[in-house]
Design a protein around this motif. Structure first.
Motif, PDB file in Angstrom:
ATOM      1  N   SER A   1       0.817  -1.217   0.000  1.00 16.38           N
ATOM      2  CA  SER A   1       0.000   0.000   0.000  1.00 16.38           C
ATOM      3  C   SER A   1       0.852   1.270   0.000  1.00 16.38           C
ATOM      4  CB  SER A   1      -0.934   0.006   1.203  1.00 16.38           C
ATOM      5  OG  SER A   1      -0.189   0.035   2.401  1.00 16.38           O
ATOM      6  N   LYS A   2       2.141   1.159   0.360  1.00 19.39           N
ATOM      7  CA  LYS A   2       3.022   2.330   0.372  1.00 19.39           C
ATOM      8  C   LYS A   2       3.735   2.534  -0.959  1.00 19.39           C
ATOM      9  CE  LYS A   2       3.640   2.303   5.267  1.00 19.39           C
ATOM     10  NZ  LYS A   2       4.417   2.650   6.391  1.00 19.39           N
ATOM     11  N   LEU A   3       3.492   1.662  -1.899  1.00 18.45           N
ATOM     12  CA  LEU A   3       4.119   1.756  -3.214  1.00 18.45           C
ATOM     13  C   LEU A   3       3.204   2.502  -4.173  1.00 18.45           C
ATOM     14  CD1 LEU A   3       5.446  -1.894  -3.422  1.00 18.45           C
ATOM     15  CD2 LEU A   3       6.751   0.155  -2.862  1.00 18.45           C
ATOM     16  N   VAL A   4       3.818   3.304  -5.036  1.00 13.15           N
ATOM     17  CA  VAL A   4       3.064   4.099  -6.007  1.00 13.15           C
ATOM     18  C   VAL A   4       3.256   3.482  -7.391  1.00 13.15           C
ATOM     19  CG1 VAL A   4       2.830   6.386  -7.057  1.00 13.15           C
ATOM     20  CG2 VAL A   4       3.435   6.170  -4.636  1.00 13.15           C
ATOM     21  N   PRO A   5       2.178   3.142  -8.102  1.00 13.40           N
ATOM     22  CA  PRO A   5       2.326   2.555  -9.440  1.00 13.40           C
ATOM     23  C   PRO A   5       3.048   3.518 -10.390  1.00 13.40           C
ATOM     24  CG  PRO A   5       0.052   2.396  -8.680  1.00 13.40           C
ATOM     25  CD  PRO A   5       0.777   3.254  -7.701  1.00 13.40           C
ATOM     26  N   LEU A   6       3.954   2.980 -11.195  1.00 11.19           N
ATOM     27  CA  LEU A   6       4.643   3.811 -12.190  1.00 11.19           C
ATOM     28  C   LEU A   6       3.692   4.201 -13.314  1.00 11.19           C
ATOM     29  CD1 LEU A   6       8.122   2.094 -12.525  1.00 11.19           C
ATOM     30  CD2 LEU A   6       7.563   4.222 -11.356  1.00 11.19           C
ATOM     31  N   ALA A   7       2.762   3.327 -13.646  1.00 15.41           N
ATOM     32  CA  ALA A   7       1.800   3.593 -14.720  1.00 15.41           C
ATOM     33  C   ALA A   7       0.405   3.241 -14.214  1.00 15.41           C
ATOM     34  CB  ALA A   7       2.156   2.775 -15.964  1.00 15.41           C
TER      35      ALA A   7
END
Length: 127
Positions: free
Chosen positions: A85-91
């Protein structure tokens, strides 16, 4: 400046390899030196050719996925445990579902979100 120098050196090496005889194993060996961490991965996965150590070690075909995974991902013992949940999608609005697997973490590293959990990539390179 250091990154630009390294990119230029890599480009020059790629041109030399492309122009050379790729079947000339000695030329490839002399031009392409493995970094120490790659040598350590190889030593941990490859099988010795003989007990005396005279023959080179080899990689059994069923160990190839393990070798490639060790090259691509930071070892689990060295990577931080991170919640997906702390990761941001690159696309976030990708056309293909596979593109949703790549995320940027709070550490600004690239993470591969897999069903078994996120794994941190060692780095990115141009092909």
């Amino acid at each position: 400046e250091e990154a630009t120098k390294s990119a230029q050196e890599a480009g020059e090496l790629a041109k030399e390899l492309q122009a050379g005889d790729i079947l000339n194993i000695r030329m490839v060996k002399d031009k392409c030196r493995w970094p120490q961490d790659v040598k350590d991965i190889w030593k941990g996965i490859a099988v010795p050719g003989d007990p005396g150590g005279v023959s080179p070690s080899f990689l059994p075909s069923d160990s190839l996925p393990d070798f490639l995974e060790a090259l691509v991902y930071v070892p689990p013992s060295e990577e931080l445990t991170i919640e997906a949940s702390k990761l941001v999608p690159l696309a976030p609005f990708a056309d293909a579902m596979e593109d949703l697997a790549w995320h940027r973490g709070p550490d600004r590293a690239i993470w591969h979100v897999r069903p078994s959990g996120p794994r941190k990539l060692r780095g990115l390179w141009l092909e």
